[in-house]
Design a protein around this motif. Structure first.
Motif, mmCIF file in Angstrom:
data_model
loop_
_atom_site.group_PDB
_atom_site.id
_atom_site.type_symbol
_atom_site.label_atom_id
_atom_site.label_comp_id
_atom_site.label_asym_id
_atom_site.label_seq_id
_atom_site.Cartn_x
_atom_site.Cartn_y
_atom_site.Cartn_z
ATOM 1 N N UNK A 266 32.808 44.990 29.196
ATOM 2 C CA UNK A 266 32.862 43.537 29.366
ATOM 3 C C UNK A 266 33.999 42.959 28.535
ATOM 4 N N UNK A 267 34.080 43.409 27.296
ATOM 5 C CA UNK A 267 35.140 42.931 26.404
ATOM 6 C C UNK A 267 36.512 43.297 26.945
ATOM 7 N N UNK A 268 36.632 44.488 27.551
ATOM 8 C CA UNK A 268 37.925 44.911 28.097
ATOM 9 C C UNK A 268 38.400 43.961 29.191
ATOM 10 N N UNK A 311 35.407 34.521 43.781
ATOM 11 C CA UNK A 311 34.836 33.724 42.694
ATOM 12 C C UNK A 311 35.478 34.135 41.370
ATOM 13 N N UNK A 312 35.571 33.190 40.456
ATOM 14 C CA UNK A 312 36.117 33.431 39.116
ATOM 15 C C UNK A 312 37.459 34.169 39.197
ATOM 16 N N UNK A 343 34.537 42.947 38.952
ATOM 17 C CA UNK A 343 33.492 42.380 39.808
ATOM 18 C C UNK A 343 32.126 42.413 39.134
ATOM 19 N N UNK A 344 31.895 43.421 38.344
ATOM 20 C CA UNK A 344 30.598 43.490 37.690
ATOM 21 C C UNK A 344 30.484 42.485 36.547
ATOM 22 N N UNK A 345 31.603 42.148 35.921
ATOM 23 C CA UNK A 345 31.580 41.050 34.959
ATOM 24 C C UNK A 345 31.333 39.739 35.691
ATOM 25 N N UNK A 346 31.900 39.610 36.890
ATOM 26 C CA UNK A 346 31.642 38.420 37.701
ATOM 27 C C UNK A 346 30.150 38.294 38.032
ATOM 28 N N UNK A 348 27.650 39.324 36.194
ATOM 29 C CA UNK A 348 26.961 38.851 34.995
ATOM 30 C C UNK A 348 27.122 37.345 34.806
ATOM 31 N N UNK A 349 28.330 36.853 35.047
ATOM 32 C CA UNK A 349 28.578 35.419 34.876
ATOM 33 C C UNK A 349 27.849 34.615 35.957
#
Length: 604
Positions: A266-268, A311-312, A343-346, A348-349
């Motif tokens: 996530x941080x990356x 998105x995002x 996409x997986x961070x998207x 989570x958001x």
């Protein structure tokens, strides 16, 4: 399992190629699990046993804690309500810690075992304090002695809060891992087991309901008639039985190994998106960075390529390639990520608004465990000549109903609805959450009407109403919780596709409880402050409910709940429109339309 490989001979300007595969589940010895011997409902049954016993112990403490805090620790009504809500809120906020430790380092089984013993030690310490007079303030009657009662301070208060928050730490870290560990017993790639997974979530709520029912009837009765020390001791015994049940299933579990820090990917993405903020994202999504397909190790499940979504878009900077003309340059993963990882961070958001919409719902739950219990204590609790109903036991009424409704829902409604919707759960988790949020409003409407009637009867007619007058608010909320709680857990659990974040994502659902209870404390303080100029010390400032205006506070919550429901409708529609390619409901579609490629690095 994460395997990093530098590759200086590729032609895509990529960072070091990273193979992330979801290692097959293992047995208790660390060897690959056998689908015949390990997992399935037989293994999940042991976890369901733990769930039932754990909730039995913690519910007996939490639901009747306000009585102990007021009558034996001698805190004021509003302060006692805040102690209870802060305690329960802390339990759920600590679930994030439990989810993180499980997914990153300990795995769910060991996390449950370690923190289960911490919770057990808290129960034992509470029982010891409740038993020894020297660890409590002197006895007195808060109603007759008033200010003569001395509240617990110094060492006595310290012992109480240490015991209380040992329970909070243990329970907080155990809760998300019970759900995740039970869910891990089912292979979502197997259509038959995928249906069993949805059934497991309903079974988990049934175990929860049974635990709550026993806690709110038998254990609360023991607390009322045999003393809180015995009651806390019974909670300790229940937790011990739950741990024994967990250990008995050791030979049958499918265990997911920890994956290392779940926050690093996530941080990356966040760092790479910031560093590449001046780059122009290509209009063609195929030009974004994707890792190379690589043959999967023989004992690994293939990961999934996620479709790019619009998105995002600012996060797409993280997977935008730099045009520097050097095709052999190795680029750090903190500078260039893959589409799947982004996409997986998207995902989570995008689920955060859904999470936020359940906070008001849990603020309502906080009232049923604090003010409604105290409300019941001012009413006629006499059932027969020699038997009085403990006020906290009112909360058992919806669970008596739910132990019949939940099996009927799972056995009849789900297959019936599945014929029309095609969804394995009958209705989608988002629809289930929506139904629950809608019903929650009527719980507070009922509570406000009944409190107004109770208060008028007590002050004008000197009539004490039966405690059963306030049962509708518990009954309506019980139905609401059956929809919302199960829907939320299923929704979040399935967001982590083939993943290593189930415990953490499940923990996020418990944070909703935490924020709801914290918001309850904040609302009580704000309402008292705002209304103090018009109502003496405020709506909820007096220890006498006949002088307080709890009914107006309930109306306020009903209005907030209705507004929250319409807010939820907006975000649920937005999520369905913008998150369908990554949502749990389309997992199968994505798997079929995208080849299962090992080499797509990401969060899961």
């Amino acid at each position: 399992m994460i395997e990093a490989r530098g590759d200086n001979n590729n032609n895509n300007n990529s960072c070091e190629e990273v193979i992330i595969t979801t290692t097959t589940s293992v047995d208790w010895r660390g060897r690959p699990s056998n689908p015949i011997k390990h997992g399935g409902m037989k293994a999940a049954a042991f976890v369901l046993g733990l769930q039932g016993f754990e909730i039995m112990g913690i519910a007996a403490v939490g639901n009747n804690l306000i009585t102990y805090v007021i009558n034996e620790m001698h805190f004021s009504l509003s302060e006692s309500a805040n102690i209870v809500t802060n305690f329960i809120g802390t339990i759920f906020i600590l679930s994030l810690l439990g989810g993180y430790l499980s997914d990153s380092y300990l795995a769910s089984f060991w996390t449950i075992l370690i923190f289960g013993f911490i919770e057990l030690s808290g129960f034992i310490l509470l029982s010891v304090q409740a038993h020894l007079p020297q660890l409590k303030p002197p006895k007195c009657n808060m109603l007759t002695d008033g200010e003569k009662c001395v509240e617990a301070k110094g060492f006595k208060a310290l012992i109480f809060f240490v015991a209380l928050y040992l329970v909070a730490l243990g329970s907080g870290c155990v809760k998300p891992n019970m759900i995740a560990h039970g869910g891990d017993q089912f292979d979502q790639e197997n259509p038959k087991q995928s249906k069993q997974l949805s059934r497991y979530f309903n079974a988990a709520y049934f175990a929860f309901s049974m635990g709550e029912l026993i806690a709110l009837t038998i254990l609360v009765y023991v607390q009322t008639h045999s003393g809180m020390d015995v009651g806390f001791g019974v909670s300790a015994a229940a937790m011990a039985l739950g741990l024994i049940c967990l250990v008995c299933g050791t030979l049958f579990y499918r265990n997911k190994p920890p994956q290392g820090s779940i926050f690093t990917p996530i941080a990356q993405v966040m760092v790479a998106a910031f560093l590449n903020r001046k780059l122009v994202s290509p209009s063609d999504a195929h030009m974004l960075h994707k890792a190379h397909p690589t043959k999967a190790p023989p004992n690994a499940n293939p990961t999934i390529n996620l479709l790019h979504t619009n998105r995002f878009r600012f996060l797409d900077k993280a997977c935008t390639k730099m045009q520097d003309g050097n095709t052999t340059k190795e680029i750090s993963r903190w500078r260039l990520c893959t589409v799947t990882q982004v996409e997986q961070v998207k995902i989570l958001i995008s689920v955060l608004p859904i999470f936020a919409c359940t906070i008001i719902f849990n603020t309502i739950l906080a009232q049923l465990q604090t003010f409604s219990v105290q409300q019941g204590s001012t009413m006629n609790t006499k059932l027969t000549k020699n038997f009085h109903i403990p006020p906290a036991s009112l909360q058992s009424i919806p669970y008596i109903m739910l132990i019949f409704i939940v099996p009927l829902y799972d056995t009849f409604f789900v297959p019936f609805a599945r014929k029309f919707t095609g969804h394995e759960s009958g209705i989608t988790p988002l629809q289930r959450i929506g139904f629950g949020l809608f019903f929650a409003t009527f719980s507070m409407v009922s509570a406000a009407l009944m409190e107004n009637k109770r208060r008028i009867s007590a002050m004008e007619s000197n009539e004490i109403l039966s405690i059963f007058w306030i049962t509708p608010q518990f009954l309506i909320f019980g139905i609401s919780e059956m929809f919302t709680a199960v829907g939320l857990i299923e929704f979040f659990y399935k967001q982590s596709l083939k993943g290593s974040m189930q415990s953490f994502l499940t923990a996020i659902t418990y944070c909703s409880y935490s924020f709801g209870f914290y918001l309850s404390s904040l609302l009580v303080s704000l309402v008292n402050k705002i209304t103090s100029s018009h109502h003496g010390g405020g709506w909820l400032s007096d220890n006498n409910l006949n002088k307080d205006r709890l009914d107006l506070f309930y109306w306020l919550l009903a209005i907030l709940s209705l507004l929250n429901f319409f807010n939820y409708l907006f975000w649920a529609k937005w999520y369905s429109k913008n998150g369908s390619s990554s949502s749990s409901s389309s997992t199968t579609t994505n798997q079929e339309s995208n080849s299962k490629v090992v080499g797509e690095d990401g969060i899961v």
